[in-house]
Structure formats: C-alpha cells, structure tokens
Motif scaffolding. Structure first.
Motif, PDB file in Angstrom:
ATOM      1  N   ARG A  90       3.127  32.470  -0.641  1.00  0.00           N
ATOM      2  CA  ARG A  90       3.503  32.883   0.712  1.00  0.00           C
ATOM      3  C   ARG A  90       4.173  34.251   0.665  1.00  0.00           C
ATOM      4  O   ARG A  90       4.789  34.619  -0.333  1.00  0.00           O
ATOM      5  CB  ARG A  90       4.469  31.864   1.320  1.00  0.00           C
ATOM      6  CG  ARG A  90       3.863  30.499   1.586  1.00  0.00           C
ATOM      7  CD  ARG A  90       4.943  29.519   2.022  1.00  0.00           C
ATOM      8  NE  ARG A  90       5.892  29.284   0.934  1.00  0.00           N
ATOM      9  CZ  ARG A  90       7.094  28.729   1.094  1.00  0.00           C
ATOM     10  NH1 ARG A  90       7.507  28.392   2.314  1.00  0.00           N
ATOM     11  NH2 ARG A  90       7.881  28.523   0.062  1.00  0.00           N
ATOM     12  N   SER A  91       4.059  34.975   1.728  1.00  0.00           N
ATOM     13  CA  SER A  91       4.757  36.247   1.860  1.00  0.00           C
ATOM     14  C   SER A  91       5.335  36.337   3.264  1.00  0.00           C
ATOM     15  O   SER A  91       4.944  35.584   4.159  1.00  0.00           O
ATOM     16  CB  SER A  91       3.818  37.417   1.596  1.00  0.00           C
ATOM     17  OG  SER A  91       2.783  37.438   2.563  1.00  0.00           O
ATOM     18  N   GLY A  92       6.282  37.246   3.425  1.00  0.00           N
ATOM     19  CA  GLY A  92       6.902  37.373   4.742  1.00  0.00           C
ATOM     20  C   GLY A  92       7.446  38.773   4.953  1.00  0.00           C
ATOM     21  O   GLY A  92       7.406  39.617   4.059  1.00  0.00           O
ATOM     22  N   GLU A  93       7.949  38.999   6.135  1.00  0.00           N
ATOM     23  CA  GLU A  93       8.543  40.292   6.483  1.00  0.00           C
ATOM     24  C   GLU A  93      10.042  40.245   6.212  1.00  0.00           C
ATOM     25  O   GLU A  93      10.677  39.202   6.359  1.00  0.00           O
ATOM     26  CB  GLU A  93       8.308  40.589   7.967  1.00  0.00           C
ATOM     27  CG  GLU A  93       6.847  40.742   8.352  1.00  0.00           C
ATOM     28  CD  GLU A  93       6.312  42.098   7.960  1.00  0.00           C
ATOM     29  OE1 GLU A  93       7.051  43.091   8.102  1.00  0.00           O
ATOM     30  OE2 GLU A  93       5.155  42.157   7.483  1.00  0.00           O
ATOM     31  N   TYR A  94      10.567  41.405   5.821  1.00  0.00           N
ATOM     32  CA  TYR A  94      12.017  41.502   5.654  1.00  0.00           C
ATOM     33  C   TYR A  94      12.657  41.852   6.990  1.00  0.00           C
ATOM     34  O   TYR A  94      12.266  42.811   7.646  1.00  0.00           O
ATOM     35  CB  TYR A  94      12.385  42.563   4.618  1.00  0.00           C
ATOM     36  CG  TYR A  94      13.864  42.861   4.592  1.00  0.00           C
ATOM     37  CD1 TYR A  94      14.777  41.868   4.252  1.00  0.00           C
ATOM     38  CD2 TYR A  94      14.351  44.122   4.927  1.00  0.00           C
ATOM     39  CE1 TYR A  94      16.142  42.128   4.234  1.00  0.00           C
ATOM     40  CE2 TYR A  94      15.708  44.399   4.905  1.00  0.00           C
ATOM     41  CZ  TYR A  94      16.603  43.396   4.566  1.00  0.00           C
ATOM     42  OH  TYR A  94      17.943  43.654   4.561  1.00  0.00           O
ATOM     43  N   HIS A  95      13.633  41.050   7.388  1.00  0.00           N
ATOM     44  CA  HIS A  95      14.403  41.315   8.608  1.00  0.00           C
ATOM     45  C   HIS A  95      15.885  41.330   8.258  1.00  0.00           C
ATOM     46  O   HIS A  95      16.406  40.355   7.706  1.00  0.00           O
ATOM     47  CB  HIS A  95      14.141  40.239   9.669  1.00  0.00           C
ATOM     48  CG  HIS A  95      12.706  40.187  10.116  1.00  0.00           C
ATOM     49  ND1 HIS A  95      12.138  41.159  10.918  1.00  0.00           N
ATOM     50  CD2 HIS A  95      11.719  39.289   9.863  1.00  0.00           C
ATOM     51  CE1 HIS A  95      10.870  40.864  11.137  1.00  0.00           C
ATOM     52  NE2 HIS A  95      10.581  39.735  10.509  1.00  0.00           N
TER      53      HIS A  95
END
Length: 692
Positions: A419-424
C-alpha cells in the motif's frame, strides 16, 4: 542463523558485500541518512541495487535515520514511498516524526529502530515494539550480559554492531560536532571532532575521545546463542575492498559456525583499524586500553586486490536451486527450477527424438542442468525423469536451463505489492500567545536554595539520584513545582534502583518527570507521573510533537539544534520548552575519561578537557558513573528575550550545571529582568546559525 548486515556506500560496495556473503546491505537513498557524506543512491541505482540483491537472496535496508525539519519531511516522504515501491525490505529511523510520516506513505514497509534512537534497555525495546517497529539496533556500549538480558525477553528482533568505528558518545545523543562546528551528527554530517587532540586543563596532547574500532569477530557463536538476530558491520564511508574483506571473514565464520582464524583477524586489522580493535564494552572491561587513533600505514595491496577479485570476476553462486526435468516420447522436453522460497519456473523445449546410437541418460541430464556457472544460482539437486531410448541435443538442454533460470530471475526481481499513501502534515496548532514561564533544571541539590525558590520559577527539575538523596528538596513555595529528571541512560541492571527512587520521590509529592529516553517512559507512566520530554528525545518537527503527544507527554523540550524561525514554525500540539541558558550537553559517555586519566574516580573535582584552540570543556558525572561533556561556553539569551518570547513556547528552561548556588540566583534574576548581569563569555548556540 545470524543475519550478516553489511554497509554499502556505492553500487560497487553492494556487489562487494553480496558476493562475499552478506545476507543484507544497508544504504542511503536521498539526503536523509546518518552518512550524508557517503555516496547516496539515485533512483535508478537504488532500483538496480534492490534487484541485484534480491536475485542473489540478500535484503536491502534503507537508512532514513536522521532528524528532519518540517520542510524536509515531504521530500523524505517521496524517497520513502519510492524505496518501498522499489522493494526495500526495511527502513531504519531515528526520528519519531519520520515514523509518523512512514505510516502514511509506506504503511507496509517494515521499520527498524536505528542505534541513533539510543535504545539500550528492555523497556526501550518494548516501546519501539509498541510503536510498530520490527527490529531494534542496540546501543554499542552494552555489555554481553545486558544484550543477552534484552534479547531473551524482546518481542522483536535485536541487531547489534559487530565491527567498525565506535562513537565516544551514545549514538543519537552527541551534539559536539553541531555545537562547535555546525555539522550535526544527528543530521548525518558528523565532522568527527572526537578524533582530534584534547588534553586536561591546558594542553591538548592526547586522544581521550578517540576509541579503537569495535570487533566482535571472536564472539559470533555467543551472539547467536543469545538469540541476536543480526550482526552489523559499520563502514558506508569505506571503500568496497574493505567491505569485501570484512564481510567475507564474518560470513565464513558465521556459516561455518566458528570464530575467525588468526590469519583472518590479521586481515581485519590490515583492512582498517585504529591501533587494533576493542571488545571493552562487550566484555564490560572499560578503560584507557579501549582508545586508539588511525595511523598512517601502507595500503594492503595484495589483500585488496584479492578482495576486488571476489566481486569483479564472476558470481559467487549464492542461491541454491533444485532442477526438475522430464523427457518423454512425443512430448516437449520440460525443465523446471525451484528456489528456496518455493518459486517455480517451468519451460518447454523440443520433442525428444528416438536415439540412433547413444540414448540420453538421467545422469547426462543432471550433469547438463548442474552447469550454472556465471549465474547467481548453485544447483543443489536435480530430479530427472528420462525415459529410455530418447535423444535431445545438449544445446537444447543448455537453452532450457538458461531460459528457466532467466524466468526465475524475473520472479525474484518482482516488486512487492504494498500500500502507499499521501503525506499530510495535518492540522496546525496555534502558537501559545502568553510569554513563556521559567523552568530550571539543576545538577545538584545544593543549587536549590530558598533564595532561588523565592524567585518563583514555575518548575524546578532535579536529578533522580539527587532528589532521592535530599528529600527535603521536594518542598517548594506555592506556585513552584519540583520535578524529577530521569537518567538519559540506565541499563536494565540499574532499572530496579531507578524504580525504587522514583517511588520514593512520588511519595514526597513530586508529580512531574523529565524524560530524555524512550526506555524511561514506561516506569514513569506506570507510577503515574506527568510525562515531560527532555532534549534527549530529539524533538525536531511537528510530527514528532504529535507522536509524543500520542504517547502521553504533557510537554516537550524542542531540539537546541534548530534555528528560532524553525522553532516558531513547529506546530505545538503540546506545551513546549526551549533551553535558553546553560552549558549545553555535548556528549554522554559510558567510558569514564576522568578515571582513564587519573586511575581513580574524581567526579567531585573540577575536570576540564581542553581542545587544540584552548577551549575548555567541563566533564561532569552523569547517573550510573557515566561522564557528560559540557560546552566550553554558556548559552546566553537573556538579552534576546524578544526573539524567543513570541515563538509559541510554554516555557524557557535555564540549565544549571557547573554554577554555584549564588550564580544560579544571579542568572534567574537576569532572565526575570531584575538585573543586568551577563557572563564574560557566552554563545548564542545554534538558534541563529544554520546547522548542516
């Protein structure tokens, strides 16, 4: 079996490590690792390194083990997400803000606690396990009984350094390079000032901070029996030939379940040493014989030439495979290959013909399939079903073998599905508008006087040993609280006394505990103290603040390696303190340089270490008979109050170390604007200058 983890500062060093038996390599990708001066890999190089290692059965660990600012975290998030997608097997970290970022962008990438996290007791290991980390790299100062105690009770894997350079200070707690030279070891740019000359009182005539290199080459079986998962070789700044020599010696010893021979030990010394090696920490035998410097020696040309040959002249054939073959009349010839992970590739070739003279035998098929030279694979077994009276050109068998191995290589190169995601960065908190209250941290009980308390500081912190020995100091006038400073370093054999003394001061009504290491958090939390973070936690960004808040901290001391604008911009989701006065701590050392100098314990006397420029650094006792090296100049900001009063702090802290009681009162009055006193010599620290 012990995993052998080798350094890789270049693609050539990757090959040197893998061809000499490394089970894993660690390397930097991007600029966010503890060896920024090493050659860090580009995206293409990193992908090539991962592919090279995975085909040959080795793992790749990404080093992301430095402190990062809020502005650097988005770029680091890109590197981390790319490294995860490219197949990195784990990432090493120091900064809990980086951990928080990794949970967002690469939630499936395993995380290891770098030695920069100063994990040195079982509670520290359990803390990082609770944070989701799968391995902890222990501090290099630990003795074998402490390593064994931790390893046999640890819920996660334990890694120890086995060979290479030793820092004089506990890793992750050294500020010497940044304070005196503007190059931070916690940011991957240590200038190694500990390797320079120092002396006592006035003459810089020796090397009291330069340790010999570590070598545990004679203790590998012992480490394995303890349950240590991985031994690590240091040296990303060193040349590939060094990596080849050291990796090869350790690899052979581990795989053959033996210790290195006398000849191999001599090769280790020839490859690199500082007047030999030391096992002083591991054997719990500290002293002056642990110290040494790098001497000018001739390059071991023959040794290095032989080392180069190991990775420049073909494959070591690391991966054992099993071949399967089936030759039947009227059917295409089939060849399959299987690797240790159970991957199977099957290929088909021409239909065998009836033999005119000599029919093909199972033995001939086995011989042909076994010829895997020039590949990363080693034929361990061949299972061949060959029916009688058939013929197939050997060239066809060779082609089937090559095709099957090529297919296996492609499978072994396949990238993991993660899985990957955005940095917030998340919500920002408004900075505190009130001017900061005054807190004081003292080194001795005698510094706490009625005159000092009458000045009304909000909180006065005293070391645990001092407060337990002087219970009368737990009383303070209304409006002032007394807090306790926990030791930054306490081995498991010391933790019983720490808990007992904490219970004593709790019974005296003390409710605030200042914590500078994750390993001190559980005992303070269990006893119900209000948790306050000290500088040893290395709070460098807003994400770290949020993570420590999640762990239950009521306040945090921000890093004194940050500039004032960076401190202002940190989103302060909990109360924050900043040290605005005092001799900043530069090193905490397990090896007592005071005793090394005189042969006896003289902590109560004045001990001054002098550098080549005449700067004088006090050396004082730290809990557990350790040493602390303090800065030669005092940080002084009382005349700069306008600069730090509006950056959102809850408190400004005055750090008292070598001051006598009268001087402590004098300083507090100056910071309360009740006098015009200032020290003769002082520094502004790093708050106004860039730190690399």
């Amino acid at each position: 079996m012990l995993e052998l983890l080798a350094p890789a500062g270049s693609m050539e060093a990757v090959a040197a490590a893998v061809q000499n038996g490394a089970d894993a390599v660690y390397l930097g990708y991007g600029d966010f690792n503890a060896r920024r001066n090493a050659k860090n890999f580009s995206r293409e190089e990193f992908a090539a390194a991962v592919s090279y290692c995975h085909v040959r059965g080795a793992r790749v660990y990404l080093t992301l083990n430095t402190l990062l600012t809020d502005r650097e975290l988005p770029r680091a998030a890109e590197f981390a997400a790319e490294a995860s997608a490219l197949g990195a097997d784990a990432v090493l970290i120091q900064d809990l803000g980086v951990l928080r970022m990794l949970r967002q962008v690469a939630p499936d990438l395993p995380v290891h606690a770098s030695t920069q996290m100063t994990i040195h007791n079982l509670d520290g290991v359990k803390m990082v396990a609770d944070l989701g980390l799968s391995r902890a790299v222990l501090s290099r100062e630990l003795s074998r009984d402490q390593i064994e105690y931790i390893t046999q009770r640890s819920p996660i894997e334990i890694e120890v350094f086995a060979h290479g350079a030793l820092c004089m200070c506990y890793s992750g707690q050294c500020f010497l390079s940044s304070i005196i030279g503007g190059r931070s070891g916690n940011r991957g740019l240590c200038a190694q000032p500990c390797r320079l000359k120092y002396g006592w009182m006035d003459k810089a005539d020796s090397y009291p901070l330069s340790l010999k290199d570590l070598s545990l080459a004679g203790h590998l079986r012992e480490l394995r029996k303890m349950g240590v998962s991985c031994v690590k070789l240091e040296g990303r700044m060193k040349r590939p030939e060094y990596v080849a020599v050291v990796t090869g010696i350790y690899s052979r010893a581990i795989k053959e379940d033996r210790e290195p021979t006398a000849e191999e030990l001599e090769q280790l010394r020839a490859a690199f040493s500082r007047q030999g090696f030391t096992q002083g920490y591991y054997l719990d035998r500290q002293g002056p014989d642990m110290f040494g410097v790098r001497e000018e020696t001739k390059e071991p040309r023959e040794l290095f030439a032989a080392a180069r040959n190991t990775y420049q002249s073909g494959e070591a054939q690391r991966v054992p495979v099993t071949f399967y073959a089936m030759l039947r009349p009227g059917e295409p010839a089939r060849v399959g290959v299987e690797d240790p992970a159970g991957r199977v590739v099957t290929v088909e070739g021409p239909v065998p013909e009836a033999a005119r003279t000599r029919p093909l035998t199972a033995e001939a098929v086995q011989t042909q399939l076994s010829r895997t030279g020039g590949t990363p694979y080693r034929c361990e077994k061949v299972r061949a079903l060959v029916e009688d009276g058939l013929s197939l050109p050997l060239a066809s068998l060779n082609a089937l073998r090559r095709e099957a191995l090529d297919g296996l290589t492609r499978q072994r190169e396949e990238l993991p599905r993660r899985r990957s995601g955005e940095y917030h960065a998340g919500v920002r908190y408004e900075n505190c508008k009130e001017p900061p209250v005054l807190t004081l941290s003292m080194r001795t009980a005698k510094q706490v006087t009625p005159e000092l308390l009458a000045l009304g500081p909000a909180l006065v912190y005293l070391p645990l040993e001092e407060l337990a020995a002087h219970p009368e100091k737990a009383q303070a006038p209304a409006g002032t609280r007394i807090g306790v400073i926990l030791p930054r370093v306490a081995w498991d054999r010391e933790m019983g006394q720490v808990e007992e003394q904490l219970r004593q001061v709790k019974d005296l009504g003390v409710t605030d505990a200042l914590i500078g290491n994750l390993g001190m958090l559980p005992v303070a939390r269990e006893l119900g103290f209000t948790l306050r973070g000290d500088f040893g936690l290395e709070v460098y960004n807003s994400q770290a603040v949020k993570e420590y808040k999640r762990l239950g901290f009521a306040s945090l001391t921000l890093s004194f390696e940050l500039k004032l604008p960076q401190l202002r911009d940190i989103s302060k989701s909990v109360d924050t303190e900043l040290i605005t006065y005092g001799r900043l701590p530069l090193m905490i050392m397990e090896n007592c340089i005071i005793k090394n100098r005189s042969g006896s314990c003289n902590c109560q006397n004045s001990n001054i270490l002098t550098d080549r420029k005449g700067a004088r650094f006090p050396v004082v006792k730290a809990p557990g008979c350790r040493n602390e090296l303090l800065n030669s100049q005092k940080l002084f900001l009382a005349d700069k109050a306008a600069d730090y009063r509006h950056i959102g702090l809850w408190a400004q802290r005055l750090l008292f170390t070598t001051e006598n009681p009268r001087e402590c009162v004098q300083v507090v009055k100056r910071y309360l604007e009740q006098s015009t006193w200032s020290p003769n010599e002082y520094t502004r620290g790093l708050y106004y200058r860039d730190v690399e």
